[in-house]
Design a protein around this motif. Structure first.
Motif, PDB file in Angstrom:
ATOM      1  N   TYR A  29       0.835  -1.205   0.000  1.00 53.57           N
ATOM      2  CA  TYR A  29       0.000   0.000   0.000  1.00 53.57           C
ATOM      3  C   TYR A  29       0.874   1.261   0.000  1.00 53.57           C
ATOM      4  O   TYR A  29       0.624   2.196  -0.756  1.00 53.57           O
ATOM      5  N   VAL A  30       1.924   1.277   0.815  1.00 57.57           N
ATOM      6  CA  VAL A  30       2.833   2.431   0.839  1.00 57.57           C
ATOM      7  C   VAL A  30       3.533   2.569  -0.511  1.00 57.57           C
ATOM      8  O   VAL A  30       3.708   3.684  -1.016  1.00 57.57           O
ATOM      9  N   ALA A  31       3.908   1.462  -1.137  1.00 59.69           N
ATOM     10  CA  ALA A  31       4.531   1.519  -2.466  1.00 59.69           C
ATOM     11  C   ALA A  31       3.554   2.092  -3.499  1.00 59.69           C
ATOM     12  O   ALA A  31       3.951   2.898  -4.357  1.00 59.69           O
ATOM     13  N   TRP A  52      -8.476   9.363   6.935  1.00 59.00           N
ATOM     14  CA  TRP A  52      -9.523   9.282   7.946  1.00 59.00           C
ATOM     15  C   TRP A  52      -9.008   8.813   9.298  1.00 59.00           C
ATOM     16  O   TRP A  52      -9.563   9.154  10.329  1.00 59.00           O
ATOM     17  N   THR A  53      -7.957   8.024   9.311  1.00 60.66           N
ATOM     18  CA  THR A  53      -7.469   7.459  10.567  1.00 60.66           C
ATOM     19  C   THR A  53      -6.045   7.920  10.843  1.00 60.66           C
ATOM     20  O   THR A  53      -5.361   8.460   9.977  1.00 60.66           O
ATOM     21  N   ARG A  54      -5.616   7.683  12.063  1.00 64.29           N
ATOM     22  CA  ARG A  54      -4.237   7.986  12.449  1.00 64.29           C
ATOM     23  C   ARG A  54      -3.258   7.207  11.568  1.00 64.29           C
ATOM     24  O   ARG A  54      -2.226   7.729  11.157  1.00 64.29           O
ATOM     25  N   GLU A  55      -3.587   5.968  11.253  1.00 58.21           N
ATOM     26  CA  GLU A  55      -2.722   5.151  10.384  1.00 58.21           C
ATOM     27  C   GLU A  55      -2.622   5.737   8.981  1.00 58.21           C
ATOM     28  O   GLU A  55      -1.560   5.735   8.378  1.00 58.21           O
ATOM     29  N   ASP A  56      -3.752   6.228   8.444  1.00 56.70           N
ATOM     30  CA  ASP A  56      -3.730   6.867   7.122  1.00 56.70           C
ATOM     31  C   ASP A  56      -2.783   8.064   7.130  1.00 56.70           C
ATOM     32  O   ASP A  56      -1.986   8.250   6.209  1.00 56.70           O
ATOM     33  N   ARG A  57      -2.872   8.879   8.171  1.00 50.77           N
ATOM     34  CA  ARG A  57      -2.012  10.063   8.269  1.00 50.77           C
ATOM     35  C   ARG A  57      -0.548   9.655   8.415  1.00 50.77           C
ATOM     36  O   ARG A  57       0.334  10.252   7.803  1.00 50.77           O
ATOM     37  N   ARG A  58      -0.292   8.637   9.215  1.00 52.22           N
ATOM     38  CA  ARG A  58       1.073   8.147   9.391  1.00 52.22           C
ATOM     39  C   ARG A  58       1.658   7.681   8.060  1.00 52.22           C
ATOM     40  O   ARG A  58       2.799   7.988   7.726  1.00 52.22           O
ATOM     41  N   ARG A  59       0.859   6.953   7.274  1.00 53.26           N
ATOM     42  CA  ARG A  59       1.328   6.469   5.973  1.00 53.26           C
ATOM     43  C   ARG A  59       1.686   7.624   5.040  1.00 53.26           C
ATOM     44  O   ARG A  59       2.686   7.581   4.340  1.00 53.26           O
ATOM     45  N   LEU A  60       0.835   8.654   5.014  1.00 54.70           N
ATOM     46  CA  LEU A  60       1.088   9.779   4.115  1.00 54.70           C
ATOM     47  C   LEU A  60       2.327  10.567   4.531  1.00 54.70           C
ATOM     48  O   LEU A  60       3.091  11.024   3.671  1.00 54.70           O
ATOM     49  N   GLY A  72      15.417  14.227  -3.393  1.00 53.99           N
ATOM     50  CA  GLY A  72      16.388  15.176  -2.864  1.00 53.99           C
ATOM     51  C   GLY A  72      15.787  16.564  -2.677  1.00 53.99           C
ATOM     52  O   GLY A  72      16.516  17.553  -2.598  1.00 53.99           O
ATOM     53  N   ARG A  73      14.484  16.660  -2.645  1.00 57.34           N
ATOM     54  CA  ARG A  73      13.732  17.902  -2.403  1.00 57.34           C
ATOM     55  C   ARG A  73      12.689  17.599  -1.356  1.00 57.34           C
ATOM     56  O   ARG A  73      12.066  16.530  -1.395  1.00 57.34           O
ATOM     57  N   GLU A  74      12.466  18.551  -0.469  1.00 58.60           N
ATOM     58  CA  GLU A  74      11.497  18.296   0.593  1.00 58.60           C
ATOM     59  C   GLU A  74      10.065  18.296   0.069  1.00 58.60           C
ATOM     60  O   GLU A  74       9.674  19.178  -0.687  1.00 58.60           O
ATOM     61  N   VAL A  75       9.330  17.271   0.466  1.00 61.26           N
ATOM     62  CA  VAL A  75       7.897  17.191   0.191  1.00 61.26           C
ATOM     63  C   VAL A  75       7.204  17.495   1.520  1.00 61.26           C
ATOM     64  O   VAL A  75       7.402  16.795   2.506  1.00 61.26           O
ATOM     65  N   PHE A  76       6.437  18.574   1.539  1.00 56.80           N
ATOM     66  CA  PHE A  76       5.746  19.010   2.745  1.00 56.80           C
ATOM     67  C   PHE A  76       4.405  18.302   2.838  1.00 56.80           C
ATOM     68  O   PHE A  76       3.817  17.921   1.829  1.00 56.80           O
ATOM     69  N   VAL A  77       3.912  18.165   4.049  1.00 56.33           N
ATOM     70  CA  VAL A  77       2.611  17.533   4.269  1.00 56.33           C
ATOM     71  C   VAL A  77       1.880  18.282   5.377  1.00 56.33           C
ATOM     72  O   VAL A  77       2.497  18.670   6.370  1.00 56.33           O
ATOM     73  N   ALA A  78       0.587  18.525   5.168  1.00 55.10           N
ATOM     74  CA  ALA A  78      -0.229  19.214   6.170  1.00 55.10           C
ATOM     75  C   ALA A  78      -1.682  18.802   6.003  1.00 55.10           C
ATOM     76  O   ALA A  78      -2.123  18.440   4.910  1.00 55.10           O
ATOM     77  N   GLU A  80      -5.490  19.431   5.487  1.00 52.86           N
ATOM     78  CA  GLU A  80      -6.392  20.446   4.916  1.00 52.86           C
ATOM     79  C   GLU A  80      -7.663  20.551   5.749  1.00 52.86           C
ATOM     80  O   GLU A  80      -8.213  21.615   5.918  1.00 52.86           O
ATOM     81  N   ASP A  81      -8.121  19.413   6.219  1.00 54.57           N
ATOM     82  CA  ASP A  81      -9.279  19.340   7.102  1.00 54.57           C
ATOM     83  C   ASP A  81      -9.178  18.025   7.864  1.00 54.57           C
ATOM     84  O   ASP A  81      -8.139  17.374   7.809  1.00 54.57           O
ATOM     85  N   GLU A  82     -10.235  17.635   8.568  1.00 57.79           N
ATOM     86  CA  GLU A  82     -10.146  16.425   9.394  1.00 57.79           C
ATOM     87  C   GLU A  82     -10.083  15.132   8.595  1.00 57.79           C
ATOM     88  O   GLU A  82      -9.814  14.077   9.158  1.00 57.79           O
ATOM     89  N   SER A  83     -10.300  15.202   7.288  1.00 60.94           N
ATOM     90  CA  SER A  83     -10.329  13.964   6.511  1.00 60.94           C
ATOM     91  C   SER A  83      -9.371  13.941   5.321  1.00 60.94           C
ATOM     92  O   SER A  83      -9.420  13.016   4.524  1.00 60.94           O
ATOM     93  N   ARG A  84      -8.487  14.941   5.222  1.00 60.91           N
ATOM     94  CA  ARG A  84      -7.634  14.971   4.024  1.00 60.91           C
ATOM     95  C   ARG A  84      -6.312  15.661   4.337  1.00 60.91           C
ATOM     96  O   ARG A  84      -6.255  16.657   5.028  1.00 60.91           O
ATOM     97  N   LEU A  85      -5.226  15.082   3.772  1.00 55.89           N
ATOM     98  CA  LEU A  85      -3.903  15.688   3.861  1.00 55.89           C
ATOM     99  C   LEU A  85      -3.477  16.167   2.483  1.00 55.89           C
ATOM    100  O   LEU A  85      -3.919  15.646   1.465  1.00 55.89           O
ATOM    101  N   ARG A  86      -2.599  17.160   2.483  1.00 54.62           N
ATOM    102  CA  ARG A  86      -2.058  17.711   1.242  1.00 54.62           C
ATOM    103  C   ARG A  86      -0.553  17.564   1.288  1.00 54.62           C
ATOM    104  O   ARG A  86       0.085  17.874   2.289  1.00 54.62           O
ATOM    105  N   LEU A  87       0.025  17.061   0.196  1.00 55.22           N
ATOM    106  CA  LEU A  87       1.468  16.940   0.047  1.00 55.22           C
ATOM    107  C   LEU A  87       1.872  17.875  -1.081  1.00 55.22           C
ATOM    108  O   LEU A  87       1.184  17.940  -2.102  1.00 55.22           O
ATOM    109  N   TRP A  88       3.006  18.599  -0.910  1.00 50.08           N
ATOM    110  CA  TRP A  88       3.416  19.530  -1.952  1.00 50.08           C
ATOM    111  C   TRP A  88       4.913  19.788  -1.910  1.00 50.08           C
ATOM    112  O   TRP A  88       5.576  19.551  -0.914  1.00 50.08           O
TER     113      TRP A  88
END
Length: 99
Positions: A29-31, A52-60, A72-78, A80-88
């Motif tokens: 799944y992580v791959a 949706w879960t702590r595990e989902d957030r940990r994976r992202l 070799g470039r930082e990918v940020f993660v934050a 967006e709301d209680e059910s979605r993360l954004r990577l950029w």
């Protein structure tokens, strides 16, 4: 007042009652997330994904760390709301308006 009999009704298990993935399922799944989110971020500079879960957030967060190491470039993660993360990537802090 009318009383009704309920048949085949079971309580919904709590989040902690969800069976965790096996080590192999977790690795696969992580791959998958690494490839799919990596392709999206490479194309547009950012990606959103449900968490949706702590595990989902940990994976992202783990996927963001692996992508950072890979590129070799930082990918940020934050969140967006209680059910979605954004990577950029840097320079893509602002996403276009949601449709």
């Amino acid at each position: 007042m009318v009383t009704r009999d309920l048949f085949n009704v079971r309580p919904v298990p709590a989040e902690s009652a969800v069976a965790p993935l096996t080590e192999e399922e977790e690795r696969r799944y992580v791959a998958l997330l690494f490839k799919e989110l990596g392709d999206t971020i490479a194309d547009q500079g950012w990606a959103r994904y449900p968490a949706w879960t702590r595990e989902d957030r940990r994976r992202l967060v783990e996927v963001a760390r692996r992508l950072s190491d890979h590129w070799g470039r930082e990918v940020f993660v934050a969140a967006e709301d209680e059910s979605r993360l954004r990577l950029w990537l840097a320079g893509h802090e602002e996403a276009p308006a949601r449709s």
